[in-house]
Write a protein that holds these residues in place. Structure first.
Motif, PDB file in Angstrom:
ATOM      1  N   LEU A 122     -10.391  -5.534 -31.852  1.00 22.30           N
ATOM      2  CA  LEU A 122     -10.643  -5.788 -30.437  1.00 22.30           C
ATOM      3  C   LEU A 122     -11.406  -4.625 -29.801  1.00 22.30           C
ATOM      4  O   LEU A 122     -12.374  -4.829 -29.061  1.00 22.30           O
ATOM      5  CB  LEU A 122      -9.322  -6.027 -29.701  1.00 22.30           C
ATOM      6  N   LEU A 123     -11.016  -3.408 -30.102  1.00 27.69           N
ATOM      7  CA  LEU A 123     -11.705  -2.237 -29.570  1.00 27.69           C
ATOM      8  C   LEU A 123     -13.126  -2.142 -30.116  1.00 27.69           C
ATOM      9  O   LEU A 123     -14.053  -1.778 -29.391  1.00 27.69           O
ATOM     10  CB  LEU A 123     -10.926  -0.966 -29.903  1.00 27.69           C
ATOM     11  N   THR A 124     -13.311  -2.490 -31.363  1.00 33.91           N
ATOM     12  CA  THR A 124     -14.643  -2.464 -31.963  1.00 33.91           C
ATOM     13  C   THR A 124     -15.558  -3.474 -31.287  1.00 33.91           C
ATOM     14  O   THR A 124     -16.697  -3.170 -30.943  1.00 33.91           O
ATOM     15  CB  THR A 124     -14.558  -2.761 -33.474  1.00 33.91           C
ATOM     16  N   ARG A 125     -15.054  -4.682 -31.064  1.00 30.25           N
ATOM     17  CA  ARG A 125     -15.854  -5.709 -30.392  1.00 30.25           C
ATOM     18  C   ARG A 125     -16.176  -5.309 -28.959  1.00 30.25           C
ATOM     19  O   ARG A 125     -17.295  -5.518 -28.473  1.00 30.25           O
ATOM     20  CB  ARG A 125     -15.137  -7.047 -30.417  1.00 30.25           C
TER      21      ARG A 125
END
Length: 65
Positions: free
Chosen positions: A4-7
């Motif tokens: 989620l953080l990467t996206r």
């Protein structure tokens, strides 16, 4: 969670910024500047004697008072 953080990070980084879309009208301003300079040169060439006489009269009227 890391996915989620990467996206989220990629969506913020890869999102096109408004400044990148609007580059302005640089060629238009260049054209206006060149045309203005050309008009000044043309008018100065055609009316050099009259402009010089007008400037001398204006300066004489100010300095002779």
């Amino acid at each position: 969670m890391s996915l989620l953080l990467t996206r989220l990070f990629l969506s913020l980084v890869l999102k096109p910024r408004p400044a990148a879309k609007e580059r302005g009208d640089v060629p238009g301003w260049v054209l206006i500047t060149v045309m203005t300079a050309g008009l000044v040169v043309a008018i100065w060439t055609l009316a050099q004697d009259q402009l010089k006489a007008m400037l001398e009269r204006a300066l004489d009227s100010v300095t002779n008072k």
